[in-house]
Design an enzyme around this catalytic site. Structure first.
Site, PDB file in Angstrom:
ATOM      1  N   LYS A 153       4.232 -38.357  -5.138  1.00 58.90           N
ATOM      2  CA  LYS A 153       3.149 -38.119  -4.183  1.00 58.90           C
ATOM      3  C   LYS A 153       3.653 -37.732  -2.785  1.00 58.90           C
ATOM      4  CE  LYS A 153      -0.213 -41.216  -6.438  1.00 58.90           C
ATOM      5  NZ  LYS A 153      -1.167 -42.330  -6.203  1.00 58.90           N
ATOM      6  N   TYR A 193      -8.618 -36.365  -9.666  1.00 60.50           N
ATOM      7  CA  TYR A 193      -9.055 -37.751  -9.461  1.00 60.50           C
ATOM      8  C   TYR A 193     -10.559 -37.925  -9.701  1.00 60.50           C
ATOM      9  CZ  TYR A 193      -4.499 -39.400  -7.837  1.00 60.50           C
ATOM     10  OH  TYR A 193      -3.182 -39.784  -7.772  1.00 60.50           O
ATOM     11  N   ASN A 216       1.241 -44.703  -2.409  1.00 61.19           N
ATOM     12  CA  ASN A 216       2.064 -45.507  -3.313  1.00 61.19           C
ATOM     13  C   ASN A 216       3.043 -44.682  -4.149  1.00 61.19           C
ATOM     14  OD1 ASN A 216       0.206 -44.427  -5.028  1.00 61.19           O
ATOM     15  ND2 ASN A 216      -0.545 -46.365  -5.854  1.00 61.19           N
ATOM     16  N   HIS A 260       2.256 -41.260  -9.298  1.00 61.40           N
ATOM     17  CA  HIS A 260       1.152 -41.372 -10.255  1.00 61.40           C
ATOM     18  C   HIS A 260       1.751 -41.309 -11.650  1.00 61.40           C
ATOM     19  CE1 HIS A 260      -2.399 -40.436 -12.675  1.00 61.40           C
ATOM     20  NE2 HIS A 260      -1.639 -39.515 -13.250  1.00 61.40           N
ATOM     21  N   GLU A 294      -3.740 -34.286 -18.443  1.00 61.24           N
ATOM     22  CA  GLU A 294      -3.038 -34.047 -17.178  1.00 61.24           C
ATOM     23  C   GLU A 294      -1.895 -33.052 -17.360  1.00 61.24           C
ATOM     24  OE1 GLU A 294      -4.276 -38.447 -15.405  1.00 61.24           O
ATOM     25  OE2 GLU A 294      -2.170 -38.047 -15.820  1.00 61.24           O
TER      26      GLU A 294
HETATM   27  P1  GTP Z   1      -2.279 -43.765 -10.604  1.00 65.98           P
HETATM   28  O1  GTP Z   1      -1.067 -43.714 -11.455  1.00 65.98           O
HETATM   29  O2  GTP Z   1      -2.112 -42.987  -9.333  1.00 65.98           O
HETATM   30  O3  GTP Z   1      -3.554 -43.452 -11.346  1.00 65.98           O
HETATM   31  O4  GTP Z   1      -2.332 -45.278 -10.121  1.00 65.98           O
HETATM   32  P2  GTP Z   1      -2.987 -46.508 -10.794  1.00 65.98           P
HETATM   33  O5  GTP Z   1      -3.455 -46.212 -12.176  1.00 65.98           O
HETATM   34  O6  GTP Z   1      -2.002 -47.602 -10.578  1.00 65.98           O
HETATM   35  O7  GTP Z   1      -4.235 -46.747  -9.848  1.00 65.98           O
HETATM   36  P3  GTP Z   1      -5.766 -46.293 -10.000  1.00 65.98           P
HETATM   37  O8  GTP Z   1      -5.921 -45.340 -11.121  1.00 65.98           O
HETATM   38  O9  GTP Z   1      -6.571 -47.535  -9.963  1.00 65.98           O
HETATM   39  O10 GTP Z   1      -5.994 -45.548  -8.622  1.00 65.98           O
HETATM   40  C1  GTP Z   1      -5.563 -44.211  -8.479  1.00 65.98           C
HETATM   41  C2  GTP Z   1      -4.938 -44.039  -7.125  1.00 65.98           C
HETATM   42  O11 GTP Z   1      -5.939 -44.222  -6.131  1.00 65.98           O
HETATM   43  C3  GTP Z   1      -3.850 -45.068  -6.762  1.00 65.98           C
HETATM   44  O12 GTP Z   1      -2.582 -44.751  -7.239  1.00 65.98           O
HETATM   45  C4  GTP Z   1      -3.892 -45.027  -5.241  1.00 65.98           C
HETATM   46  O13 GTP Z   1      -3.125 -43.942  -4.738  1.00 65.98           O
HETATM   47  C5  GTP Z   1      -5.367 -44.761  -4.951  1.00 65.98           C
HETATM   48  N1  GTP Z   1      -6.033 -46.003  -4.607  1.00 65.98           N
HETATM   49  C6  GTP Z   1      -6.391 -47.027  -5.433  1.00 65.98           C
HETATM   50  N2  GTP Z   1      -6.984 -48.003  -4.747  1.00 65.98           N
HETATM   51  C7  GTP Z   1      -7.014 -47.594  -3.438  1.00 65.98           C
HETATM   52  C8  GTP Z   1      -7.507 -48.159  -2.235  1.00 65.98           C
HETATM   53  O14 GTP Z   1      -8.035 -49.268  -2.201  1.00 65.98           O
HETATM   54  N3  GTP Z   1      -7.356 -47.402  -1.091  1.00 65.98           N
HETATM   55  C9  GTP Z   1      -6.779 -46.169  -1.102  1.00 65.98           C
HETATM   56  N4  GTP Z   1      -6.668 -45.473   0.041  1.00 65.98           N
HETATM   57  N5  GTP Z   1      -6.315 -45.609  -2.221  1.00 65.98           N
HETATM   58  C10 GTP Z   1      -6.411 -46.313  -3.359  1.00 65.98           C
HETATM   59 MG    MG Z   2      -4.730 -44.541 -12.711  1.00 67.60          MG
END
Ligand code: GTP
Ligand code: MG
Length: 138
Positions: free
Chosen positions: A9, A49, A112, A115, A126
């Site tokens: 990212k 997303y 973070n 992905h 994807e």
């Molecule tokens: P991905 O591999 O990126 O899909 O991560 P994940 O599966 O661990 O997390 P999830 O699918 O729940 O969320 C997708 C992405 O949204 C996360 O990786 C974060 O970058 C973002 N995200 C999730 N929660 C928050 C939040 O509370 N605030 C913000 N700004 N971004 C968030």
């Molecule tokens: Mg996810």
């Protein structure tokens, strides 16, 4: 043998961490079978997303994902989807285990660093969104 889709990212590419993150994948036994550096358009980020479009952080997430170039990759290995998520660590770096990518490099739950696909169906979708079959060199 399984394939998964990975994104390095903007927070990570901006801090020149691409190589260190790829090393973590390789150390875990994941092989890079496709890789390119691109910059997403807003429409592409919103599509990617789409499952999160009702979430309060959706706009912030999409703006972040287009803020700098990203590196999109296809990783291959035994149980690649689960293995990649293990190497990535918990979504929130505060909860991530020692030695994981997010523990070492992530800045916040939003920024973070990586992905990774969460299931075989999403991995296939994807990969197909970002790569043609000719770009996957196993
Ligand atoms: P991905 O591999 O990126 O899909 O991560 P994940 O599966 O661990 O997390 P999830 O699918 O729940 O969320 C997708 C992405 O949204 C996360 O990786 C974060 O970058 C973002 N995200 C999730 N929660 C928050 C939040 O509370 N605030 C913000 N700004 N971004 C968030
Ligand atoms: Mg996810």
């Amino acid at each position: 043998i399984q394939r998964t889709f990975s994104i390095i990212k903007p927070d990570a590419t901006k801090r020149n961490l691409t190589g260190q993150i790829v090393a973590k994948f390789e150390e875990a036994g994941l092989r890079i079978v496709a890789s390119k550096r691109i910059q997403l358009t807003l429409a592409q980020a919103q599509h990617f997303y789409g499952v999160h479009k009702e979430r309060p952080f959706f706009d912030e997430l999409c703006e972040f994902m287009i803020s700098e170039p990203i590196v999109v990759q296809v990783l291959e290995g035994e149980d690649a989807i689960a293995k990649n998520r293990e190497v990535m660590g918990a979504t929130n770096p505060a909860d991530a285990a020692e030695g994981t990518i997010r523990k070492e490099f992530a800045l916040s739950v939003g920024e973070n660093s990586v992905h990774g696909s969460d299931a075989p169906e999403t991995a296939a979708e994807e990969i197909a969104f970002f790569f043609s079959g000719l770009e996957l060199v196993g």
